[in-house]
Design a protein around this motif. Sequence first.
Motif, PDB file in Angstrom:
ATOM      1  N   UNK A 173       0.645   7.822   2.180  1.00 37.32           N
ATOM      2  CA  UNK A 173      -0.289   7.274   3.171  1.00 37.32           C
ATOM      3  C   UNK A 173      -1.726   7.344   2.649  1.00 37.32           C
TER       4      UNK A 173
ATOM      5  N   UNK B 113       3.808  -1.948   0.693  1.00 42.04           N
ATOM      6  CA  UNK B 113       4.086  -0.599   1.174  1.00 42.04           C
ATOM      7  C   UNK B 113       5.221  -0.630   2.187  1.00 42.04           C
TER       8      UNK B 113
ATOM      9  N   UNK C 153       6.898   2.160   4.485  1.00 45.00           N
ATOM     10  CA  UNK C 153       6.983   3.559   4.919  1.00 45.00           C
ATOM     11  C   UNK C 153       8.440   3.966   5.143  1.00 45.00           C
TER      12      UNK C 153
ATOM     13  N   UNK D  37       9.814   5.585   7.690  1.00 44.04           N
ATOM     14  CA  UNK D  37      10.294   5.322   9.037  1.00 44.04           C
ATOM     15  C   UNK D  37       9.692   4.011   9.522  1.00 44.04           C
ATOM     16  N   UNK D  38      10.207   2.899   8.980  1.00 40.89           N
ATOM     17  CA  UNK D  38       9.642   1.617   9.389  1.00 40.89           C
ATOM     18  C   UNK D  38      10.762   0.653   9.750  1.00 40.89           C
ATOM     19  N   UNK D  39      10.379  -0.365  10.451  1.00 41.19           N
ATOM     20  CA  UNK D  39      11.366  -1.334  10.917  1.00 41.19           C
ATOM     21  C   UNK D  39      10.744  -2.720  10.904  1.00 41.19           C
TER      22      UNK D  39
END
Lengths: 263, 388
Positions: free
Chosen positions: A64, A97, A99, A101-103
Amino acid sequence: MNNIMLPGVEVPVDNNTHYSIIAEKIYKKIGKKEILKGVDLKIRYGEIHVIAGHNGAGKTTLFRILAGLLKYDSGKLSVLGFDPNKNQHEISKYLGYVPEDSSPYERLTGFENLRVFALIYSNGDEKIAEKFIKRGAEISELTHEDLSRKAGEYSNGMKKRLLIARAIMHNPKLVLLDEPTNGLDVFSAYKIRKLIKTMSSSGTTFVIATHNMSEAEMLADRITFIAYGTILYSGSVKSAIEDFNSVNLEEAFIKAVGEKYEV
Amino acid sequence: MSRDKRTLAAMILIPFIGLPAIALLASGLTYAQTTTVYIEVLDKNSTDIARFISSQLISYAKGNGLKVNVTISNTSPTNVYNILLIIPKGFYGNISNINGVGIVYLKSLVGSIQSNEIESLIESVLGQVENNIVVNRVQKLSNISGIKVNTTNFLNPINIFTGYYLPSGKPATTSQVELSFSARLLEFSLFFVANPAIVFMGDSILGEKERKTLETLISTPAPKTTIIVGKMFASIVIGLITAIADSLGVIIYLSMIAQGGLRLTAGLILVTFSVSAMLVIMTAAIITPIVLRSSSLRSAQAMSYLVMMIALAIYFSTLFVDIQRLPRFIEAILLIIPFTHAALAISNYVLGQYLYMIINFIVMIAFTLIGVYISIKAFDSERLIVSK
């Protein structure tokens, strides 16, 4: 060259190498907890660099910070020649990028997901956006039929492929993938690793965070061990195994962490 | 928009259909109920008076959309009635005497909601009876004294002519008076306009975080101003669609429960629509910094509602007072509340104070711009990502 890095030990630097990321003594506190404790890191252009560490080691916070989403408290950091604390917008133009925990937008189709980001990366230029979407569709290896369905109907593996395709369809210079195969089945994880390998051959720098040492061994040109907010080692996979007198990367990591923290 | 289809449909349909349905139900139930009145006449000379009271009461009640069932008897009631009117012995004798005082007993059933309205109608009828008694007494005195008396003038020595005038000093037309009443009700409906924007604005930013799509979005080159304004725009569009439905529902509801209905003109509708649109935009702008600084969707909504409820509570109080008649410092406090200007814009239009109305709009635009500016300054990716 001895690449073992322990806290307080400088990273040996090859001055002839160009680095996409140079981090020197990066500290970061979130709330009262010190997450990063003087991180030193150098990542070369065009390599697949794996940041391997246990859960809570500080990988996600480091990513991050590299993406300019969190500000580091002290130290010196250059990402693609820019300081993320000051030039997040510049970095974001050349960054892909994903992450951990991404959707994707689950109510949008795969194509619509690609289109939203293509328009952002192309600064609203429809023609360029169309090229990005076409490229994204190819990278994802999802069928036209799949891409026409809502992303909420996808399997985890398909969602991850869509997310990665969405992050790299604009041909970024640097791609940060946080735990890209976490929670995926063998076939989906294999497809994603294959995708990363293929894409890296075009010169894009991939920085991948993982706690899966087998995956790290399969992917990495170079590897960095991180534990409890501190970089323990940085070098090639082969040298890591040799330096820690281990049979594989997992054992090398355990030895690296154990040397310092007696886990 | 796609995600919110069902919510949006529900938010539109529930008030749009629900509120008029409630009004229909309420007026239907009111009309369906019958109030029972028992007139116990213990004075046999007063039977005609009891009959007069009964017929007048039924007529008054009908005029007010109420149903009443009157029983006249010289015995005590054996059932439970909503209202008992007892005319005791000697009533007629007392009212016939020039100095006499007739006594009646009016009793209402405890806990009977409909009794109050009928009780006041009975009092009106009794007032009419009283008036007739006084007229008779005056005529009697006139005959005895030989002085010619105009009973109407004798009983009403002062004539009061009522009317309304505008702040400009010009007399207000009936239409303006009716519009002013309608304006108050329309101002009331503004509460429902502000509400959906709060929900949608909170969801558009923190909902995205909960759906795990926010971090990727803010890592892109999309400028934060674009992200914030884009989110606000989406919330405003959905909020406005919902607000229009809500307002229409409230207006239909108010028209149905307000006697004589609402008086609307094209101008008033246009101004109300413009104020509603401005209110939605302003609400979204005011809520955004709160949302951006909140740790979760729930806390954002709780905080937004808290701030909005405080502001709206004060704003509501302005519906029941004339701001200009309040002490200066209270007036100043009310005027720094953005929502006050929404209500004032409608009032000022109806009163023909167009310049003040324009100022109200300018103030709302200013609040909106301040909200957007603070939102851009309050946008902190670290806070958005790290907060739980």
